[in-house]
Design a protein around this motif. Structure first.
Motif, PDB file in Angstrom:
ATOM      1  N   GLU A 172       0.481 -43.239  40.954  1.00 36.95           N
ATOM      2  CA  GLU A 172      -0.776 -43.422  41.687  1.00 36.95           C
ATOM      3  C   GLU A 172      -1.769 -42.288  41.431  1.00 36.95           C
ATOM      4  O   GLU A 172      -2.907 -42.366  41.841  1.00 36.95           O
ATOM      5  CB  GLU A 172      -0.506 -43.550  43.186  1.00 36.95           C
ATOM      6  CG  GLU A 172       0.496 -44.632  43.559  1.00 36.95           C
ATOM      7  CD  GLU A 172       0.132 -46.022  43.042  1.00 36.95           C
ATOM      8  OE1 GLU A 172      -1.057 -46.298  42.842  1.00 36.95           O
ATOM      9  OE2 GLU A 172       1.049 -46.813  42.799  1.00 36.95           O
ATOM     10  N   GLN A 198       5.339 -48.928  41.776  1.00 38.10           N
ATOM     11  CA  GLN A 198       4.405 -49.570  40.858  1.00 38.10           C
ATOM     12  C   GLN A 198       4.965 -49.796  39.444  1.00 38.10           C
ATOM     13  O   GLN A 198       5.029 -50.917  38.958  1.00 38.10           O
ATOM     14  CB  GLN A 198       3.114 -48.747  40.769  1.00 38.10           C
ATOM     15  CG  GLN A 198       2.047 -49.379  39.913  1.00 38.10           C
ATOM     16  CD  GLN A 198       1.575 -50.709  40.462  1.00 38.10           C
ATOM     17  OE1 GLN A 198       1.435 -50.878  41.673  1.00 38.10           O
ATOM     18  NE2 GLN A 198       1.345 -51.664  39.585  1.00 38.10           N
ATOM     19  N   LYS A 229       8.071 -52.101  39.310  1.00 33.74           N
ATOM     20  CA  LYS A 229       7.899 -53.541  39.562  1.00 33.74           C
ATOM     21  C   LYS A 229       7.256 -54.202  38.344  1.00 33.74           C
ATOM     22  O   LYS A 229       7.576 -55.336  38.006  1.00 33.74           O
ATOM     23  CB  LYS A 229       7.164 -53.821  40.872  1.00 33.74           C
ATOM     24  CG  LYS A 229       5.775 -53.302  41.021  1.00 33.74           C
ATOM     25  CD  LYS A 229       5.171 -53.691  42.386  1.00 33.74           C
ATOM     26  CE  LYS A 229       3.775 -53.135  42.535  1.00 33.74           C
ATOM     27  NZ  LYS A 229       3.045 -53.656  43.670  1.00 33.74           N
ATOM     28  N   GLU A 261      -7.723 -50.961  55.753  1.00 39.95           N
ATOM     29  CA  GLU A 261      -7.058 -51.524  54.572  1.00 39.95           C
ATOM     30  C   GLU A 261      -5.546 -51.593  54.800  1.00 39.95           C
ATOM     31  O   GLU A 261      -4.937 -50.607  55.190  1.00 39.95           O
ATOM     32  CB  GLU A 261      -7.364 -50.595  53.384  1.00 39.95           C
ATOM     33  CG  GLU A 261      -6.530 -50.873  52.164  1.00 39.95           C
ATOM     34  CD  GLU A 261      -6.293 -49.606  51.335  1.00 39.95           C
ATOM     35  OE1 GLU A 261      -7.186 -48.736  51.249  1.00 39.95           O
ATOM     36  OE2 GLU A 261      -5.192 -49.502  50.778  1.00 39.95           O
ATOM     37  N   SER A 304      -3.369 -53.040  48.834  1.00 37.25           N
ATOM     38  CA  SER A 304      -4.108 -52.902  47.573  1.00 37.25           C
ATOM     39  C   SER A 304      -3.379 -53.730  46.538  1.00 37.25           C
ATOM     40  O   SER A 304      -2.140 -53.747  46.533  1.00 37.25           O
ATOM     41  CB  SER A 304      -4.086 -51.468  47.061  1.00 37.25           C
ATOM     42  OG  SER A 304      -5.007 -50.700  47.735  1.00 37.25           O
ATOM     43  N   ARG A 346      -2.992 -56.482  36.351  1.00 35.51           N
ATOM     44  CA  ARG A 346      -2.705 -55.265  35.595  1.00 35.51           C
ATOM     45  C   ARG A 346      -3.097 -55.442  34.133  1.00 35.51           C
ATOM     46  O   ARG A 346      -3.266 -56.568  33.659  1.00 35.51           O
ATOM     47  CB  ARG A 346      -1.212 -54.927  35.653  1.00 35.51           C
ATOM     48  CG  ARG A 346      -0.529 -55.222  36.955  1.00 35.51           C
ATOM     49  CD  ARG A 346      -1.076 -54.416  38.101  1.00 35.51           C
ATOM     50  NE  ARG A 346      -0.269 -54.660  39.312  1.00 35.51           N
ATOM     51  CZ  ARG A 346      -0.553 -54.161  40.498  1.00 35.51           C
ATOM     52  NH1 ARG A 346      -1.628 -53.408  40.681  1.00 35.51           N
ATOM     53  NH2 ARG A 346       0.205 -54.420  41.534  1.00 35.51           N
TER      54      ARG A 346
HETATM   55  P1  AMO Z   1      -2.104 -47.994  47.769  1.00 34.28           P
HETATM   56  O1  AMO Z   1      -1.918 -46.564  47.425  1.00 34.28           O
HETATM   57  O2  AMO Z   1      -3.494 -48.431  48.121  1.00 34.28           O
HETATM   58  O3  AMO Z   1      -1.646 -48.917  46.561  1.00 34.28           O
HETATM   59  O4  AMO Z   1      -1.142 -48.380  48.968  1.00 34.28           O
HETATM   60  C1  AMO Z   1      -0.958 -49.721  49.370  1.00 34.28           C
HETATM   61  C2  AMO Z   1      -0.917 -49.840  50.888  1.00 34.28           C
HETATM   62  O5  AMO Z   1       0.045 -48.937  51.425  1.00 34.28           O
HETATM   63  C3  AMO Z   1      -0.399 -48.453  52.680  1.00 34.28           C
HETATM   64  N1  AMO Z   1      -0.526 -46.987  52.602  1.00 34.28           N
HETATM   65  C4  AMO Z   1      -0.166 -46.139  53.585  1.00 34.28           C
HETATM   66  N2  AMO Z   1       0.374 -46.352  54.806  1.00 34.28           N
HETATM   67  C5  AMO Z   1       0.646 -45.268  55.572  1.00 34.28           C
HETATM   68  N3  AMO Z   1       0.434 -44.005  55.166  1.00 34.28           N
HETATM   69  C6  AMO Z   1      -0.086 -43.728  53.946  1.00 34.28           C
HETATM   70  N4  AMO Z   1      -0.261 -42.469  53.560  1.00 34.28           N
HETATM   71  C7  AMO Z   1      -0.423 -44.818  53.105  1.00 34.28           C
HETATM   72  N5  AMO Z   1      -0.944 -44.921  51.857  1.00 34.28           N
HETATM   73  C8  AMO Z   1      -1.016 -46.234  51.581  1.00 34.28           C
HETATM   74  C9  AMO Z   1      -1.713 -49.109  52.961  1.00 34.28           C
HETATM   75  C10 AMO Z   1      -2.210 -49.460  51.589  1.00 34.28           C
HETATM   76  O6  AMO Z   1      -3.109 -50.549  51.602  1.00 34.28           O
HETATM   77  N6  AMO Z   1       0.615 -49.361  43.744  1.00 34.28           N
HETATM   78  C11 AMO Z   1      -0.467 -49.745  44.634  1.00 34.28           C
HETATM   79  C12 AMO Z   1      -0.297 -51.167  45.124  1.00 34.28           C
HETATM   80  C13 AMO Z   1      -0.456 -52.220  44.032  1.00 34.28           C
HETATM   81  O7  AMO Z   1      -1.481 -52.199  43.349  1.00 34.28           O
HETATM   82  O8  AMO Z   1       0.445 -53.055  43.901  1.00 34.28           O
HETATM   83  C14 AMO Z   1      -0.503 -48.801  45.840  1.00 34.28           C
HETATM   84  O9  AMO Z   1       0.461 -48.129  46.172  1.00 34.28           O
HETATM   85  O10 AMO Z   1      -1.463 -50.253  53.746  1.00 34.28           O
END
Ligand code: AMO
Length: 453
Positions: free
Chosen positions: A180, A202, A205, A371, A374, A378
């Protein structure tokens, strides 16, 4: 099974089953939830996983034990199930038509005096106390259902994806690379080598798409968040899926839309009472969740809410709240997709939009102002992926293992990551994600506040 005086074993009866056992002797086991003294008679509310049942202890029955019984003591009670008189009935609990007249009480485990009242319908403690005492507070009748609901969400995700041809896999939590990007990688000393804790599954998968086409994984991920917010944790449960042979990112959005609809049906059919206990309502999931292009979302923010933001590379938390407000007003939907986030803000593995390469074939799902997901289509093309790594300033060498999945052919694919604790918190209208987190890890806490360790 419980050994009776006559040497026979008696099966444990759950509290919820006791109204069907009027006139029978039963053996129950659980925690003392409350104790009331009425002259020489003692009333106990005994709690087990199915609920509460009232036990009457006539004077003389195990008096040396009964005199000490307090909330949270673990007891095994043998007793006779009796219909309650009309005026003694309690319509608020499913076992309110009966009570158990105790014949024998055994203490399985004692409890010290409690730091606060666990018997009241609402637990009257602040967030810090709630978390400091989680092994105890999780048992409270207003807290336990939160995590019952969380288990239902996970089960529904698993069952839905299984039913449409996805295969579950377990993703490693110790990784060499950093999928990420950004500053939130947590380093670990891996038997003398430097490694990191996975920020998401990521890369794995995507590699697994080459094996099963459709995969999902539910597991803990780690983010070294250095700030304290109401929606960030340093370890959370990521529910991820990834699917091959898609046309574009909207196929991924559709699968999530359909799963959320199936979840809301399951909740309505089987868990309405859980929501009632939690004082929350089950959200409607539109047949098609409304969706806005990132550019249009910014235009709406400017037009409807008067803040200039066109050209900014991301949405702020306030922007997300406004957009959800707009979605509620315009489409009566608590859910809103925003698509085509700018390339500069999305990771290297995200597919740029051919028509406007400054945007990507990506999306976020917003729910009640925040949110929760995400996702994206790809990059499946090996050469393009190498170029993307370079463009993002990453070293190809660090991604050699992952890249070999592409070297040897992967279909068009996409997927998403969904934050379990965040979603649960929003579903229940909590203002802080920690209320919906089992054993939260944040900048100040691993079980107990960090400075106190
Ligand atoms: P991303 O980093 O946006 O995307 O994370 C996806 C979802 O995970 C949750 N999230 C969190 N929940 C609690 N604490 C945190 N620090 C935190 N960070 C993220 C949120 C967020 O929307 N690999 C991509 C996903 C993908 O593209 O498949 C990813 O990790 O709900």
């Amino acid at each position: 099974m419980h050994l009776r005086d006559d040497g026979l074993f008696m099966t444990r009866t759950l509290a919820i089953e006791t109204p069907n056992k009027v006139g029978e002797t039963v053996h129950i086991a659980g925690w003392v939830h409350a104790r009331r003294n009425m002259g020489k008679i003692v009333f106990l509310d005994v709690l087990d996983r199915s609920g509460i049942v009232q036990v009457v202890v006539p004077s003389g029955v195990n008096s040396e034990v009964v005199e000490h019984l307090r909330p949270q003591w673990v007891v095994r009670i043998t007793g006779f199930v009796k219909e309650r008189s009309e005026k003694a009935r309690n319509a608020n609990i499913p076992t309110g038509s009966i009570e158990i007249e105790a014949q024998n009480i055994e203490v399985e485990s004692r409890a010290e005096e409690l730091p606060f009242d666990m018997g009241a319908p609402k637990l009257d403690v602040n967030l810090d106390t709630l978390l400091n005492y989680q092994p105890l507070t999780l048992r409270h009748q207003s807290v336990r259902p939160i995590f019952e609901l969380q288990a239902v969400i996970v089960k529904s995700f698993r069952e839905y994806l299984n039913s449409i041809g996805f295969t579950e896999f377990q993703s490693p939590k110790i990784v060499a690379g950093d999928a990420e990007g950004g500053s939130s990688v947590m380093k670990v000393d891996y038997v003398g080598h430097e490694a990191s804790l996975a920020q998401s599954p990521q890369l794995y998968k995507q590699m697994m798409v080459g094996v099963f086409e459709r995969v999902f994984t539910i597991g803990n991920v780690f983010r070294g968040e250095r700030h304290n917010t109401s929606r960030h944790l340093n370890e959370y449960t990521s529910m991820d899926f990834e699917m091959g042979f898609i046309n574009d990112h909207t196929d991924v959005m559709r699968v999530q839309n359909d799963w959320l609809r199936s979840l809301s049906v399951t909740l309505r059919e089987n868990y309405q009472s859980l929501f009632d206990r939690l004082n929350a309502s089950i959200p409607d999931v539109p047949e098609t969740i409304p969706s806005l292009h990132f550019r249009d979302a910014q235009e709406i923010i400017e037009k409807e809410f008067g803040e200039k933001c066109k050209g900014e590379p991301d949405l702020s938390p306030q922007h997300e709240r406004w957009l959800c407000e707009y979605s509620r007003k315009t489409w009566s939907s608590d859910f809103l997709y925003v698509t085509h986030y700018p390339n500069v803000k999305r990771p290297f593995y995200t597919m740029p939009d051919e028509r406007e390469p400054e945007f990507t074939l990506s999306f976020d799902l917003l729910f009640r102002g925040i949110e929760i997901t995400s996702g994206a289509r790809r990059v499946e093309n090996y050469e393009l992926l190498r170029a993307r790594l370079k463009e993002k300033g990453l070293k190809e060498k660090d991604f050699e293992f992952y890249l070999s999945a592409f070297k040897y052919g992967l279909p068009k694919h996409g997927g998403l990551g969904f934050g379990l604790e965040r979603f649960t918190a929003l579903l229940l209208n909590f203002e802080n994600v920690r209320y919906a987190t089992l054993f939260p890890r944040d900048i100040d806490r691993i079980d107990l506040p960090l400075q106190k360790r």
